[in-house]
Scaffold this motif. Structure first.
Motif, PDB file in Angstrom:
ATOM      1  N   VAL A 169       0.995  -1.184   0.248  1.00 19.84           N
ATOM      2  CA  VAL A 169       0.302   0.015  -0.329  1.00 19.84           C
ATOM      3  C   VAL A 169       1.054   1.170   0.097  1.00 19.84           C
ATOM      4  N   PRO A 170       1.584   1.337  -1.000  1.00 20.67           N
ATOM      5  CA  PRO A 170       2.610   3.048  -1.184  1.00 20.67           C
ATOM      6  C   PRO A 170       1.982   3.949  -1.367  1.00 20.67           C
ATOM      7  N   ASP A 171       0.001   3.789  -0.839  1.00 17.42           N
ATOM      8  CA  ASP A 171      -0.033   5.503  -0.520  1.00 17.42           C
ATOM      9  C   ASP A 171      -1.194   5.911   0.367  1.00 17.42           C
ATOM     10  N   ARG A 172      -0.083   4.656   1.293  1.00 14.98           N
ATOM     11  CA  ARG A 172      -0.341   5.165   3.132  1.00 14.98           C
ATOM     12  C   ARG A 172       0.546   4.631   4.144  1.00 14.98           C
ATOM     13  N   PRO A 173       0.813   5.291   3.280  1.00 16.73           N
ATOM     14  CA  PRO A 173       2.134   5.280   4.383  1.00 16.73           C
ATOM     15  C   PRO A 173       2.302   5.170   5.839  1.00 16.73           C
ATOM     16  N   GLU A 174       1.493   5.649   6.027  1.00 19.66           N
ATOM     17  CA  GLU A 174       1.248   5.404   8.477  1.00 19.66           C
ATOM     18  C   GLU A 174       0.721   3.884   8.033  1.00 19.66           C
ATOM     19  N   LEU A 175       0.768   3.055   7.227  1.00 21.35           N
ATOM     20  CA  LEU A 175       0.230   1.257   7.052  1.00 21.35           C
ATOM     21  C   LEU A 175       2.166   0.783   7.964  1.00 21.35           C
ATOM     22  N   GLY A 176       3.237   1.219   6.737  1.00 22.01           N
ATOM     23  CA  GLY A 176       4.133   0.547   6.603  1.00 22.01           C
ATOM     24  C   GLY A 176       5.196   1.234   8.241  1.00 22.01           C
ATOM     25  N   ALA A 177       4.664   2.407   8.313  1.00 18.51           N
ATOM     26  CA  ALA A 177       5.308   2.849   9.425  1.00 18.51           C
ATOM     27  C   ALA A 177       4.545   1.978  10.747  1.00 18.51           C
ATOM     28  N   GLU A 178       3.573   1.666  10.742  1.00 19.93           N
ATOM     29  CA  GLU A 178       2.935   1.162  11.809  1.00 19.93           C
ATOM     30  C   GLU A 178       3.879   0.000  11.636  1.00 19.93           C
ATOM     31  N   LEU A 179       4.008  -0.990  10.572  1.00 19.82           N
ATOM     32  CA  LEU A 179       4.228  -2.370  10.692  1.00 19.82           C
ATOM     33  C   LEU A 179       5.389  -1.928  11.058  1.00 19.82           C
ATOM     34  N   SER A 180       6.599  -1.712  10.771  1.00 24.32           N
ATOM     35  CA  SER A 180       8.221  -1.503  10.737  1.00 24.32           C
ATOM     36  C   SER A 180       8.120  -1.286  12.536  1.00 24.32           C
ATOM     37  N   ASP A 181       7.331  -0.635  12.981  1.00 20.27           N
ATOM     38  CA  ASP A 181       7.472  -0.335  14.680  1.00 20.27           C
ATOM     39  C   ASP A 181       7.206  -1.610  15.309  1.00 20.27           C
ATOM     40  N   SER A 182       5.714  -2.309  14.836  1.00 24.02           N
ATOM     41  CA  SER A 182       5.364  -3.534  15.579  1.00 24.02           C
ATOM     42  C   SER A 182       6.804  -4.349  15.426  1.00 24.02           C
ATOM     43  N   PHE A 183       7.478  -5.270  16.369  1.00 24.45           N
ATOM     44  CA  PHE A 183       8.249  -5.832  16.230  1.00 24.45           C
ATOM     45  C   PHE A 183       7.554  -7.193  16.172  1.00 24.45           C
ATOM     46  N   CYS A 184       9.349  -7.990  15.781  1.00 21.75           N
ATOM     47  CA  CYS A 184       9.399  -9.709  15.691  1.00 21.75           C
ATOM     48  C   CYS A 184       8.255  -9.889  14.171  1.00 21.75           C
ATOM     49  N   GLN A 185       7.505  -8.864  13.214  1.00 20.68           N
ATOM     50  CA  GLN A 185       6.762  -9.613  12.403  1.00 20.68           C
ATOM     51  C   GLN A 185       8.130  -9.701  11.195  1.00 20.68           C
ATOM     52  N   THR A 186       7.097 -11.699  11.015  1.00 24.58           N
ATOM     53  CA  THR A 186       8.202 -12.289  10.356  1.00 24.58           C
ATOM     54  C   THR A 186       7.388 -12.716   9.492  1.00 24.58           C
ATOM     55  N   ASP A 187       8.097 -13.142   8.103  1.00 26.31           N
ATOM     56  CA  ASP A 187       6.569 -13.382   7.191  1.00 26.31           C
ATOM     57  C   ASP A 187       7.271 -15.068   7.620  1.00 26.31           C
ATOM     58  N   PRO A 188       5.853 -15.316   8.046  1.00 23.92           N
ATOM     59  CA  PRO A 188       5.388 -16.948   8.167  1.00 23.92           C
ATOM     60  C   PRO A 188       6.401 -17.825   7.600  1.00 23.92           C
ATOM     61  N   ASP A 189       5.934 -17.779   7.097  1.00 23.18           N
ATOM     62  CA  ASP A 189       6.433 -19.596   5.715  1.00 23.18           C
ATOM     63  C   ASP A 189       8.000 -18.672   6.523  1.00 23.18           C
ATOM     64  N   ILE A 190       9.006 -18.154   6.912  1.00 23.13           N
ATOM     65  CA  ILE A 190       9.939 -17.868   6.675  1.00 23.13           C
ATOM     66  C   ILE A 190      10.526 -18.141   8.713  1.00 23.13           C
ATOM     67  N   ALA A 191       9.458 -17.660   9.011  1.00 28.35           N
ATOM     68  CA  ALA A 191       9.643 -17.564  10.757  1.00 28.35           C
ATOM     69  C   ALA A 191       9.468 -19.753  10.972  1.00 28.35           C
ATOM     70  N   LYS A 192       9.116 -19.737  10.276  1.00 28.23           N
ATOM     71  CA  LYS A 192       8.311 -21.525  10.607  1.00 28.23           C
ATOM     72  C   LYS A 192       9.937 -22.095  10.207  1.00 28.23           C
ATOM     73  N   HIS A 193      10.558 -21.820   8.801  1.00 25.61           N
ATOM     74  CA  HIS A 193      11.472 -22.550   8.858  1.00 25.61           C
ATOM     75  C   HIS A 193      12.560 -22.147   9.575  1.00 25.61           C
TER      76      HIS A 193
END
Lengths: 268, 466
Positions: A163-187
């Motif tokens: 969602v490039p037109d909603r940068p606030e979402l990106g900011a929110e996500l980068s603040d939220s810690f430990c978010q990882t692609d679930p497949d990578i996390a499992k691997h």
């Protein structure tokens, strides 16, 4: 793309000696943020996100390359080579304590001293060796990752959709810690918790600080004593702390212990 | 007495407070009841002690760092463990109070969700199963295509992409019959569908259309897919490429045909040799000469078989012909010439001619005495239509004279060879030694010939007899 960009390498601080920090399973280099200022005053500090985590270029996550910790050790070696540094102090938390060990074995010229924070060479019980868990417990962790993936998938949706037109979402996500692609996390969970590096740590000749927490469900005292008995040059320091992440919960005590080790080994 | 409006023990969810070191400070009656804990725990409890072992790892690697940094987490599905080891699933929300960046304590609420977790576990199991199954289909070496009851292709695996040339994106959504079935077969298709829907599994070898239009031989199995209510919902077709097998079958057929044809040719030659030899020799002498001539033929055959029935090199053909008579490496025999490759028919004819010349030389000519020499050379002329010239020259032998009788030997070195090759032969019985020269256009000698009849070998060769 250089490894420095791929793994979002940050170099801060100044000093003759170089120290590199590797975060453990689950989060990213932000785990070290309470400790880094103290080291930046004295050393040149390298911190980065393991491939697949944090701000690393997760598109480069190759399940085959990272099927063992050797892939991550390759990355560490590539980063140190690219920065042209030698005789580094490597600090690795949890699973990354094994990664720095693998790299140190292969390239003793790069890594002169090691700090292992809450290390365990093998989580699974095996005969006389008490890693603390049965294989079924460790497989159960993969189940937990599987079901909590449902929740994560929702949290991750805006990022996945882009969602490039909603940068606030990106900011929110980068603040939220430990978010990882679930497949990578499992691997990475499989790589972390099901592998056995007992033979590897026996071959680490460099001075090593083994830093454990008094009360850590992941690493029972049987593992502490196994490590000191089997590693050629390891010294054990037990922090009066609970949990598996003293660098997050007890950053001051952890910093103090690491500094003491560095200064004592430098004098020697 | 606590005010019932705020009494935590009355809330229908688990409530708990954990201190910064991970110890349980407070736990409400609901959660104690779920966990089977007494009202006054004997020893201080850690929060992780209330979780399954796998849950402990998850808590320490994910949840506690989240609390310490982000300050909260929610809707985590995890299992709690009773002192007796039994477990129950819960949803867990957590919130930390951070003081100077450190966690002072954390509050948790716990919702039992055994039923939903069981459902989730089933979902996970199903997802794993279907993930596994999907990867199985994806890695299958056989093309797998699934088609719904409207004949629309719904699945198309990588092996199908490779076999038929259509990508998954191109194939999925297309009509199965229009994409793959050759038009001449399409009339029979509705009937086959009926048989499928009735439960029959169709197995056969057939041809299917590739994207580039060519028909490729395939082996296919097709079976109906039924939905949960056992209704016909489409079919799944599995194909494997049998073009390699078909090509091998065709090659075997060709080979059989060729063996048959070659045997007949050989028999024709044997017939001629028998007839010609029989005219001049009788009894034990006949047998001996006949056997040698057959041996020459057999030697030629060996070379041809070694060359897989194709072409043979002139040097090998001629050298072999000496083998039964004299060591071809003896200094008495000098063989030289450029590399020339000849077809089967020419190889046979030249081989027979050289055999006859060599036999003659051993019996009456240069090789009948220790000091005679046979020089066998050949060359290829340049130009637009190159010619092959083979020269047989004897020296140092006894005096020679033109033979008084002409048998198979002169047939083989003359008319038979000429008729096979459109070449010319000349003989010179000079006093210094016998000389034989053969010349023919090279090109037809190397071309592969399909059928050779006994023209030039049969009775009508008698006409060539001098």
């Amino acid at each position: 793309m250089s490894k420095l960009e791929q793994c979002a390498v940050k170099v801060t601080g100044s000093g003759e000696t170089v120290i590199v920090f590797l975060h453990g399973y689950g989060c990213d280099s932000g785990m070290w943020r309470k400790m880094l200022p103290a080291f930046e005053a004295e050393f040149r500090v390298i911190a980065y996100d393991l491939m697949g985590y944090g701000r690393s270029d997760t598109a480069q996550y190759d399940a085959l390359r990272y099927a063992t910790l050797e892939g991550h050790a390759d990355d560490l070696i590539a980063i140190l080579d690219e920065l042209q540094v030698k005789n580094v102090i490597a600090v690795g938390h949890s699973v990354s304590a094994m990664t720095i060990g693998l790299a140190a074995r292969r390239r003793p010229d790069l890594i002169a001293r090691l700090v292992m924070v809450c290390p365990s060479p093998s989580y699974a019980n095996d005969g006389d060796y008490l890693g603390g868990f049965d294989k079924s417990d460790l497989l159960g962790l993969l189940d937990i990752l599987d079901v909590n993936y449902l929740g994560w998938a929702r949290d991750m949706a805006p990022q996945i959709m882009g969602v490039p037109d909603r940068p606030e979402l990106g900011a929110e996500l980068s603040d939220s810690f430990c978010q990882t692609d679930p497949d990578i996390a499992k691997h990475f969970a499989k790589v972390t918790f099901l592998s056995d590096h007992r033979a590897d740590v026996k071959a680490i000749a460099q001075p090593t600080l083994v830093l454990q927490c008094r009360d850590d469900v992941l690493v029972p005292p049987s593992v502490w004593s196994w490590l000191t008995a089997n590693m050629p040059d390891a010294q054990l320091v037990v922090l009066e702390a609970s949990g598996h992440c003293p660098h997050v919960s007890y950053p001051e005590a952890t910093t103090k212990a690491v500094m003491a080790f560095i200064h004592s080994t430098a004098a020697a | 007495m606590t005010d019932p409006k705020i009494d935590p023990d009355l809330w229908p969810c688990g409530l708990m407070v954990m201190d910064g070191a991970g110890h349980v400070q407070q736990i409400n009656a609901t959660l104690r009841r779920w966990l089977g804990l007494s009202d006054a725990p004997a020893a201080p409890l850690r929060f992780v002690d209330l979780l399954s072992r796998a849950g402990r790892i998850y808590f320490e690697t994910h949840l506690r760092p989240l609390l310490a940094t982000q300050g909260h987490f929610s809707e985590v599905s995890i299992e709690m463990e009773r002192p007796d080891g039994s477990r129950f699933g819960v949803f867990l929300n957590g919130k930390a109070r951070l003081v100077d960046g450190a966690m002072a304590e954390a509050h948790f609420c716990v919702f039992q969700n055994e039923q939903r977790q069981r459902f989730e576990r089933e979902l996970v199991a199903k997802r794993r199963e279907s993930d596994e199954f999907r990867s199985l289909v994806r890695s299958s070496p056989q093309a797998i295509v699934s088609v719904d009851f409207n004949l629309i292709i719904r699945a198309w695996n990588p092996a199908a992409e490779k076999l038929f040339g259509y990508s998954e994106a191109e194939a999925v959504g297309q009509r199965f019959d229009m994409l793959l079935i050759p038009s001449e077969e399409s009339a029979k298709f509705p009937q086959k569908l009926l048989r499928l829907a009735a439960g029959e599994v169709l197995r056969s070898e057939t041809e299917r259309r590739h994207k580039d239009g060519h028909l490729l031989p395939v082996e296919r199995s097709i079976a109906a897919i039924s939905d949960k209510s056992q209704e016909y919902a489409g079919f799944v077709a599995v194909y494997s490429d049998i073009s390699a097998r078909k090509a091998a079958d065709a090659q075997i057929k060709t080979l059989l045909h060729e063996i048959n044809h070659r045997s007949k040719n050989l028999l024709t030659i044997v017939q001629v040799i028998a007839r010609q030899t029989g005219r001049l020799y009788q009894g034990a002498e006949f047998l001996s000469v006949f056997n040698k001539r057959l041996a020459s033929l057999a030697a030629n055959q060996d070379i041809l078989i070694k060359n897989r029935g194709e072409n043979a090199e002139l040097e090998r053909i001629v050298t072999t012909q000496f083998a039964h008579l004299i060591d071809p490496k003896t200094p008495q025999v000098r063989i030289s010439g450029p590399k020339v490759v000849l077809n089967e028919k020419t190889s046979q004819a030249i081989g027979m001619a050289i055999f006859e010349l060599a036999t003659n030389a051993v019996k009456y000519g240069a090789l009948s005495q220790g000091k005679g020499i046979v020089t066998l050379t050949w060359e290829v002329s340049g130009g637009q239509r190159p010619e092959l010239t083979i020269t047989w020259a004897e020296a140092g032998g006894p005096q020679v004279a033109a033979p008084t009788r002409r048998g198979f030997g002169s047939q083989a070195t003359g008319p038979i060879l000429e008729s096979y090759t459109s070449g010319k032969t000349t003989r010179d019985y000079a006093a210094g030694g016998f000389r034989w020269v053969f010349t023919a256009p090279l090109e037809p000698l190397a071309q592969r010939e399909e059928n050779w009849t006994d023209a030039g070998l049969g009775e009508d060769t008698e006409a060539h007899r001098a």
